[in-house]
Design a protein around this motif. Sequence first.
Motif, PDB file in Angstrom:
ATOM      1  N   GLU A 285     -28.716  -9.658 -21.099  1.00  0.00           N
ATOM      2  CA  GLU A 285     -27.453 -10.340 -21.379  1.00  0.00           C
ATOM      3  C   GLU A 285     -26.407  -9.837 -20.397  1.00  0.00           C
ATOM      4  O   GLU A 285     -26.490  -8.698 -19.931  1.00  0.00           O
ATOM      5  N   THR A 286     -25.428 -10.685 -20.102  1.00  0.00           N
ATOM      6  CA  THR A 286     -24.381 -10.343 -19.141  1.00  0.00           C
ATOM      7  C   THR A 286     -23.020 -10.454 -19.807  1.00  0.00           C
ATOM      8  O   THR A 286     -22.715 -11.481 -20.427  1.00  0.00           O
ATOM      9  N   VAL A 287     -22.207  -9.426 -19.668  1.00  0.00           N
ATOM     10  CA  VAL A 287     -20.854  -9.446 -20.219  1.00  0.00           C
ATOM     11  C   VAL A 287     -19.850  -9.218 -19.102  1.00  0.00           C
ATOM     12  O   VAL A 287     -20.142  -8.534 -18.109  1.00  0.00           O
ATOM     13  N   ILE A 288     -18.677  -9.831 -19.250  1.00  0.00           N
ATOM     14  CA  ILE A 288     -17.569  -9.573 -18.336  1.00  0.00           C
ATOM     15  C   ILE A 288     -16.849  -8.333 -18.850  1.00  0.00           C
ATOM     16  O   ILE A 288     -16.461  -8.275 -20.020  1.00  0.00           O
ATOM     17  N   ASN A 289     -16.674  -7.349 -18.003  1.00  0.00           N
ATOM     18  CA  ASN A 289     -16.250  -6.025 -18.460  1.00  0.00           C
ATOM     19  C   ASN A 289     -14.907  -6.017 -19.178  1.00  0.00           C
ATOM     20  O   ASN A 289     -14.690  -5.219 -20.096  1.00  0.00           O
ATOM     21  N   ASP A 290     -13.981  -6.884 -18.771  1.00  0.00           N
ATOM     22  CA  ASP A 290     -12.688  -6.899 -19.452  1.00  0.00           C
ATOM     23  C   ASP A 290     -12.564  -8.058 -20.438  1.00  0.00           C
ATOM     24  O   ASP A 290     -11.474  -8.410 -20.862  1.00  0.00           O
ATOM     25  N   MET A 291     -13.703  -8.659 -20.799  1.00  0.00           N
ATOM     26  CA  MET A 291     -13.718  -9.714 -21.822  1.00  0.00           C
ATOM     27  C   MET A 291     -14.914  -9.501 -22.750  1.00  0.00           C
ATOM     28  O   MET A 291     -15.664 -10.426 -23.053  1.00  0.00           O
ATOM     29  N   LEU A 292     -15.083  -8.284 -23.217  1.00  0.00           N
ATOM     30  CA  LEU A 292     -16.251  -7.954 -24.027  1.00  0.00           C
ATOM     31  C   LEU A 292     -16.294  -8.744 -25.334  1.00  0.00           C
ATOM     32  O   LEU A 292     -17.376  -9.027 -25.858  1.00  0.00           O
ATOM     33  N   ASP A 293     -15.130  -9.095 -25.870  1.00  0.00           N
ATOM     34  CA  ASP A 293     -15.082  -9.858 -27.120  1.00  0.00           C
ATOM     35  C   ASP A 293     -15.739 -11.228 -26.972  1.00  0.00           C
ATOM     36  O   ASP A 293     -16.130 -11.851 -27.967  1.00  0.00           O
ATOM     37  N   LEU A 294     -15.844 -11.685 -25.748  1.00  0.00           N
ATOM     38  CA  LEU A 294     -16.430 -13.001 -25.492  1.00  0.00           C
ATOM     39  C   LEU A 294     -17.942 -12.996 -25.711  1.00  0.00           C
ATOM     40  O   LEU A 294     -18.554 -14.033 -25.936  1.00  0.00           O
ATOM     41  N   GLY A 295     -18.553 -11.815 -25.661  1.00  0.00           N
ATOM     42  CA  GLY A 295     -20.008 -11.736 -25.781  1.00  0.00           C
ATOM     43  C   GLY A 295     -20.695 -12.084 -24.480  1.00  0.00           C
ATOM     44  O   GLY A 295     -20.075 -12.134 -23.412  1.00  0.00           O
ATOM     45  N   SER A 296     -21.970 -12.371 -24.567  1.00  0.00           N
ATOM     46  CA  SER A 296     -22.756 -12.651 -23.363  1.00  0.00           C
ATOM     47  C   SER A 296     -22.408 -14.016 -22.781  1.00  0.00           C
ATOM     48  O   SER A 296     -22.340 -15.012 -23.507  1.00  0.00           O
ATOM     49  N   VAL A 297     -22.201 -14.065 -21.464  1.00  0.00           N
ATOM     50  CA  VAL A 297     -21.913 -15.330 -20.784  1.00  0.00           C
ATOM     51  C   VAL A 297     -23.086 -15.774 -19.918  1.00  0.00           C
ATOM     52  O   VAL A 297     -23.085 -16.876 -19.377  1.00  0.00           O
ATOM     53  N   CYS A 298     -24.088 -14.908 -19.777  1.00  0.00           N
ATOM     54  CA  CYS A 298     -25.288 -15.270 -19.017  1.00  0.00           C
ATOM     55  C   CYS A 298     -26.446 -14.437 -19.574  1.00  0.00           C
ATOM     56  O   CYS A 298     -26.392 -13.209 -19.527  1.00  0.00           O
ATOM     57  N   SER A 299     -27.436 -15.090 -20.113  1.00  0.00           N
ATOM     58  CA  SER A 299     -28.530 -14.365 -20.748  1.00  0.00           C
ATOM     59  C   SER A 299     -29.851 -15.014 -20.391  1.00  0.00           C
ATOM     60  O   SER A 299     -29.901 -16.093 -19.792  1.00  0.00           O
ATOM     61  N   GLY A 300     -30.939 -14.349 -20.781  1.00  0.00           N
ATOM     62  CA  GLY A 300     -32.248 -14.930 -20.511  1.00  0.00           C
ATOM     63  C   GLY A 300     -33.356 -13.950 -20.747  1.00  0.00           C
ATOM     64  O   GLY A 300     -33.173 -12.893 -21.353  1.00  0.00           O
ATOM     65  N   GLY A 301     -34.527 -14.300 -20.244  1.00  0.00           N
ATOM     66  CA  GLY A 301     -35.672 -13.437 -20.410  1.00  0.00           C
ATOM     67  C   GLY A 301     -36.975 -14.149 -20.115  1.00  0.00           C
ATOM     68  O   GLY A 301     -36.995 -15.290 -19.658  1.00  0.00           O
TER      69      GLY A 301
END
Length: 435
Positions: A285-301
């Motif tokens: 999962e990918t988070v924006i460091n100063d928008m952690l409340d937003l959750g993951s904005v790019c994920s996969g597997g």
Amino acid sequence: MSKVTPRRPSGFPEYTPAEQIVFNGMLATIRQSYETAGFGPIETPALELAEVLLAKGGGETEQEVFRFEKGSKDYVMHYDLTVPMARYVAEHQNDLVFPFRRSQIQKVWRAERTQKGRSREFYQCDADVIGETDVAIDGEVIGLAAATIRALNVGAFTIRINNRKLLTGLYEELNVTDQSTALLRIIDKLEKIGEATVREEMAKIGLDGEAADMLLSMAKLSGPVDEVLSKLRAFGVTNNTYIRGLEELERAIEAAQASGVAEGELVIDCSIARGLDYYTSTVFETVINDMLDLGSVCSGGRYDDLASYYTDRSLPGVGISVGITRLFDGLKSLGRLDLSRQSTSQAIVLALDESAWGAVGELGVKLRAAGVPCELALADTKPAKVFARADKLNIPYVLIIGEKERAAGTVAIKDMRSGEQTDLGVSEVLKKLSN
């Protein structure tokens, strides 16, 4: 006639033109990032047959889809793009070259409760590689995720990676394999619901305190790659599945770093499990460091057996998905979007009288051919109103052609930012606006 109040169903966003221009620009950036990395575009229908789309999903998935019957057919609207892609690959496998690199940018629909960061209708931007078993490709796909987030220019980010086989191996070691799917879903919610609630949910499915302690100890392992890998090696699990997961995790990380992911952009987080059933190995999962409340904005597997419901052929895959709607809405709520452009036009071409229509139309054709968006002002409108329109829409230029300009073979160009007006030849206008 009585009037109907115009309103939308909850969870179905729509944007102003200024917002849509920025949103479309972000979509274009993602599309370019995917396609320049060799991921060819496909599209699948918004509607799928329920028996096909839900063949693997089941469980919570069936509660999340918009579903309806039409005649004898049972339809669902796709809730993500991965399962339709698996159906697509199985159906067209004889026409595809494997490994198959696919990108897909479309809307999806989920019948879930609307909340911050979660809509019922939203875009997903997916890229997948199908038909490659080596997890080195997982690292390349993670490199694509990093390159795409960088291209969007939304700030520093962190990719949190894990391998599901670590947890699966631990389940086998603890003899709780029968509860593995439920446990994966519970652990995936650790950050959202906290340790106490996770323990309660584990107890509800019959897990004892010692097993819960060990699972949570692993789930809490998070941090720099080398540091966590060292702890995982020393964790004391000798199960073959666990060992294979650790080897895969190391290989995927090495490939990601070789694919351009910087040291500070990638960490191991053993709480990342991804709730969907079809992931089998690498997850991230990918988070924006100063928008952690937003959750993951790019994920996969990685999903090694997703297409097995549609074909006997082995079609393993790995992919990423950018939640562009969530990211856009988060940036908008924080005031971090430049919404000054109210129109795609860079110029309004104004005819001062009907005799100038031909010249105005010809200039408009040349501007558009040169890639300069413009609109024509042919209606009987005073120039002051055209200038006011350009101001309101933040259109930088008004190009004026009247009797004097036609006689001289020139165009009066008014810069709406500076207020200056000059006369230029048509070729000079084209050069100026093209630049």
